[in-house]
Design a protein around this motif. Structure first.
Motif, PDB file in Angstrom:
ATOM      1  N   TRP A  54       0.483  -1.632  -0.203  1.00  9.03           N
ATOM      2  CA  TRP A  54       0.270   0.093  -0.218  1.00  9.03           C
ATOM      3  C   TRP A  54       0.767   1.323  -0.235  1.00  9.03           C
ATOM      4  O   TRP A  54       0.094   2.349  -0.641  1.00  9.03           O
ATOM      5  CB  TRP A  54      -0.801   0.176   1.031  1.00  9.03           C
TER       6      TRP A  54
ATOM      7  N   HIS B  19       1.314   3.660  -2.779  1.00  9.21           N
ATOM      8  CA  HIS B  19      -0.176   4.213  -3.355  1.00  9.21           C
ATOM      9  C   HIS B  19      -0.763   5.438  -1.923  1.00  9.21           C
ATOM     10  O   HIS B  19      -1.207   6.376  -2.892  1.00  9.21           O
ATOM     11  CB  HIS B  19      -0.811   3.810  -3.334  1.00  9.21           C
TER      12      HIS B  19
ATOM     13  N   HIS C 132      -1.355   8.352   0.039  1.00 12.33           N
ATOM     14  CA  HIS C 132      -1.106   9.947  -0.865  1.00 12.33           C
ATOM     15  C   HIS C 132      -0.487  10.676  -0.233  1.00 12.33           C
ATOM     16  O   HIS C 132      -0.723  12.356  -0.271  1.00 12.33           O
ATOM     17  CB  HIS C 132      -2.253  10.281  -2.169  1.00 12.33           C
TER      18      HIS C 132
ATOM     19  N   VAL D 259      -4.950   6.256   1.130  1.00  9.92           N
ATOM     20  CA  VAL D 259      -5.020   5.334   0.048  1.00  9.92           C
ATOM     21  C   VAL D 259      -5.755   5.451  -1.030  1.00  9.92           C
ATOM     22  O   VAL D 259      -6.752   5.165  -0.865  1.00  9.92           O
ATOM     23  CB  VAL D 259      -4.163   4.321   0.226  1.00  9.92           C
TER      24      VAL D 259
ATOM     25  N   ASN E 239      -8.533   4.436  -3.541  1.00 14.47           N
ATOM     26  CA  ASN E 239      -9.541   3.072  -3.945  1.00 14.47           C
ATOM     27  C   ASN E 239     -10.505   2.920  -4.824  1.00 14.47           C
ATOM     28  O   ASN E 239     -11.516   3.170  -4.415  1.00 14.47           O
ATOM     29  CB  ASN E 239      -8.730   2.306  -2.744  1.00 14.47           C
TER      30      ASN E 239
ATOM     31  N   THR F  86     -11.821   5.914  -0.806  1.00 18.21           N
ATOM     32  CA  THR F  86     -10.660   5.821  -0.321  1.00 18.21           C
ATOM     33  C   THR F  86      -9.886   5.183   1.180  1.00 18.21           C
ATOM     34  O   THR F  86     -10.845   5.226   2.346  1.00 18.21           O
ATOM     35  CB  THR F  86     -10.043   7.231   0.823  1.00 18.21           C
TER      36      THR F  86
END
Length: 158
Positions: free
Chosen positions: A16, A19, A21, A92, A94, A98
Motif C-alpha cells: 500500500w 499508493h 498520498h 490510499v 481505491n 479511500t
C-alpha cells in the motif's frame, strides 16, 4: 444521527505504501466507554481536535463528531481512560473510495489496520491485494479496546 459504516482489515505487506498520498499524526483518547458507546477526543497533527461520540456495535454505528478547541482537548487529555492511542493515518485512493491505513505507535507499535468507509452496508469496493484478514466486528481491534485494554505489551499480543 449520522451513521458510520466501515469495514476493517489487517494488512499483508507494505504494498500500500507507494499508493499513499498523505499522512496525518493522530492522538486519541477516551473520556468514557461502554459496550455500545464511547466518547473520544482526537488531536490531529497537534493542530486541531474533534470530540466524537459513537453508539452501537458492528459494521454500522451512530456517530456524532464536533470540532473543539485544541486547548480544551489538551485539558481533557488529563482525564483520559487507559492509554493514549498514537498512530499515523495514511490515505490510499481505491477506486471511488479511500482506504485509511493506521500505523500504530508506542505500546501498539507493529499493528497496522486498514479501514474503508462505505455509504451502505452492502456496498461493494475494489479489494486490493494488500488487504488481509477482515476484522470488522472483532472487538480486539476497536480503538476503544486498544486504549482500554489492561496491558502495556506490544500489539502482537492481540
Amino acid at each position: 444521527m449520522a451513521r458510520e459504516i466501515e469495514r476493517k482489515f489487517l494488512l499483508e505487506g507494505d504494498g500500500w505504501r507507494p499508493h499513499a498520498h498523505s499522512a496525518r499524526r493522530l492522538e486519541q483518547f477516551y473520556l468514557f466507554a461502554g459496550d455500545d458507546r464511547s466518547c473520544r477526543v482526537r488531536i490531529t497533527d497537534g493542530a486541531s481536535a474533534k470530540l466524537t461520540i459513537k453508539m452501537g456495535r458492528g459494521l454500522s454505528r451512530g456517530e456524532f463528531e464536533y470540532d473543539i478547541p485544541l486547548d480544551d482537548a489538551e485539558i481533557l487529555r488529563q482525564s483520559a481512560l487507559g492509554r493514549i492511542v498514537e498512530k499515523t493515518r495514511h490515505l490510499v485512493p481505491n477506486g471511488r473510495h479511500t482506504i485509511e491505513i493506521d500505523v500504530y505507535e508506542g505500546a501498539l507499535a507493529g499493528l497496522v489496520v486498514a479501514e474503508i468507509e462505505l455509504a451502505d452496508e452492502d456496498e461493494s469496493f475494489e479489494r486490493p491485494e494488500f488487504l488481509g484478514a477482515e476484522i470488522t466486528g472483532d472487538a480486539r481491534y476497536l480503538n476503544q479496546t486498544l486504549a482500554l485494554r489492561d496491558h502495556g505489551g506490544p500489539a502482537e499480543t492481540l
